[in-house]
Design a protein around this motif. Structure first.
Motif, mmCIF file in Angstrom:
data_model
loop_
_atom_site.group_PDB
_atom_site.id
_atom_site.type_symbol
_atom_site.label_atom_id
_atom_site.label_comp_id
_atom_site.label_asym_id
_atom_site.label_seq_id
_atom_site.Cartn_x
_atom_site.Cartn_y
_atom_site.Cartn_z
ATOM 1 N N PHE A 13 71.695 0.985 1.597
ATOM 2 C CA PHE A 13 70.507 1.062 2.445
ATOM 3 C C PHE A 13 70.340 -0.264 3.182
ATOM 4 O O PHE A 13 71.153 -1.174 3.061
ATOM 5 N N GLU A 14 69.245 -0.365 3.936
ATOM 6 C CA GLU A 14 68.956 -1.613 4.629
ATOM 7 C C GLU A 14 68.576 -2.706 3.626
ATOM 8 O O GLU A 14 68.314 -2.435 2.461
ATOM 9 N N ASP A 15 68.549 -3.932 4.121
ATOM 10 C CA ASP A 15 68.143 -5.096 3.318
ATOM 11 C C ASP A 15 69.088 -5.355 2.153
ATOM 12 O O ASP A 15 68.705 -5.971 1.149
ATOM 13 N N GLY A 16 70.330 -4.867 2.255
ATOM 14 C CA GLY A 16 71.323 -5.150 1.223
ATOM 15 C C GLY A 16 71.194 -4.338 -0.043
ATOM 16 O O GLY A 16 71.919 -4.583 -1.017
ATOM 17 N N ILE A 48 72.973 -1.769 -7.685
ATOM 18 C CA ILE A 48 74.119 -2.662 -7.897
ATOM 19 C C ILE A 48 74.142 -3.814 -6.903
ATOM 20 O O ILE A 48 74.972 -4.723 -7.023
ATOM 21 N N SER A 49 73.245 -3.778 -5.914
ATOM 22 C CA SER A 49 73.141 -4.869 -4.948
ATOM 23 C C SER A 49 71.687 -4.959 -4.481
ATOM 24 O O SER A 49 71.064 -3.929 -4.199
ATOM 25 N N PRO A 50 71.118 -6.172 -4.455
ATOM 26 C CA PRO A 50 71.771 -7.466 -4.646
ATOM 27 C C PRO A 50 72.053 -7.843 -6.097
ATOM 28 O O PRO A 50 72.710 -8.848 -6.362
ATOM 29 N N SER A 51 71.570 -7.089 -7.062
ATOM 30 C CA SER A 51 71.887 -7.353 -8.463
ATOM 31 C C SER A 51 71.992 -6.021 -9.177
ATOM 32 O O SER A 51 71.487 -4.998 -8.713
ATOM 33 N N ARG A 52 72.671 -6.001 -10.326
ATOM 34 C CA ARG A 52 72.816 -4.767 -11.095
ATOM 35 C C ARG A 52 71.732 -4.731 -12.163
ATOM 36 O O ARG A 52 71.777 -5.466 -13.131
ATOM 37 N N ASP A 53 70.748 -3.867 -11.946
ATOM 38 C CA ASP A 53 69.696 -3.776 -12.964
ATOM 39 C C ASP A 53 69.012 -2.416 -12.937
ATOM 40 O O ASP A 53 69.340 -1.544 -13.736
ATOM 41 N N GLU A 54 68.131 -2.196 -12.018
ATOM 42 C CA GLU A 54 67.185 -1.098 -12.038
ATOM 43 C C GLU A 54 67.824 0.299 -12.104
ATOM 44 O O GLU A 54 68.718 0.630 -11.337
#
Length: 230
Positions: A13-16, A48-54
């Motif tokens: 999606f947008e915003d990385g 998975i971007s910008p971090s792998r969590d939610e």
């Protein structure tokens, strides 16, 4: 089983923001509730971007025009039911309510694949609410005392949704989630909804409308079908 190999394993999606599709939580089914008609499926997904969590919920809605028979004209999307749900999710996000899912990201892709000529796919990522649905939990097999507890918390959830200004349109046990640990109900699936009028009906009538209570039998057959007599 539908062939869903055309769906990407990672949706950007947008915003990385990017989410990886995980296991499906519904099957791939046709939905004629809105325009144009679509097929849809829900997945668990992970950011998975910008971090792998939610961990969140990904709703995928596909229009496949039948151009050979000219039955369904090509559309660019999103459908009116997608527009309605995205608006509701935005309202829940703004109000920061715990009783409905929040919008995380959405996009519609036109001409996404040669298998879908002139059609579109709408991807919507929303927050994952705790607990399974009351339909999956077998609500009507629960003891009466537990059903009464759930009914109480359902009213709190419905009030919370209505406080945002939304009256749910698709009422049923499948759209009520129950989290045993937190003793909390929440509501999902807002492809159809209206602005809350500010007037609530009797609790028992509300329970019956959502499948939380049995409707008493009609005194005769014409009352059962809503036929008025002089």
């Amino acid at each position: 089983m539908a062939d869903l190999s055309f769906l990407p394993s990672v949706v950007a999606f947008e915003d990385g923001l990017a989410f990886e599709r995980l296991q499906p939580i519904t099957d791939f089914r046709v939905n004629h509730d809105g325009h144009p008609a679509e097929s849809r499926i829900l997945y668990l997904c992970q950011k998975i971007s910008p971090s792998r969590d939610e961990i969140a919920v990904l709703k995928v809605k596909v229009q496949i025009p039948d151009t050979a028979l000219s039955v369904t004209p090509p559309a660019r999307g999103p459908s009116d039911t997608s527009i309605a749900e995205i608006k509701a999710l935005q309202m829940f996000s703004k109000a920061d309510t715990p009783f409905g899912p929040h919008l995380i990201a959405t996009k519609t892709v036109a001409d996404p694949n040669p298998l879908l000529p002139n059609g579109y796919i709408t991807y919507t990522v929303m927050s994952r609410l705790p607990g399974p649905s009351l339909l999956a939990l077998g609500y009507w097999s629960m003891p009466t005392e537990k059903r009464q507890i759930i009914q109480h918390h359902f009213l709190a959830a419905l009030k919370g949704i209505r406080t945002v200004g939304i009256e749910p349109g698709d009422k049923g046990l499948r759209n009520i989630l129950w989290d045993e640990a937190s003793q909390r109900c929440s509501l999902v699936d807002f492809e159809t909804w209206s602005i809350f009028s500010g007037i609530a009906v009797d609790d028992e009538v509300e329970f019956q409308a959502w499948g939380l209570a049995s409707r008493p039998p009609s005194p005769n057959w014409w009352a059962e079908f809503g036929i008025k007599t002089a």
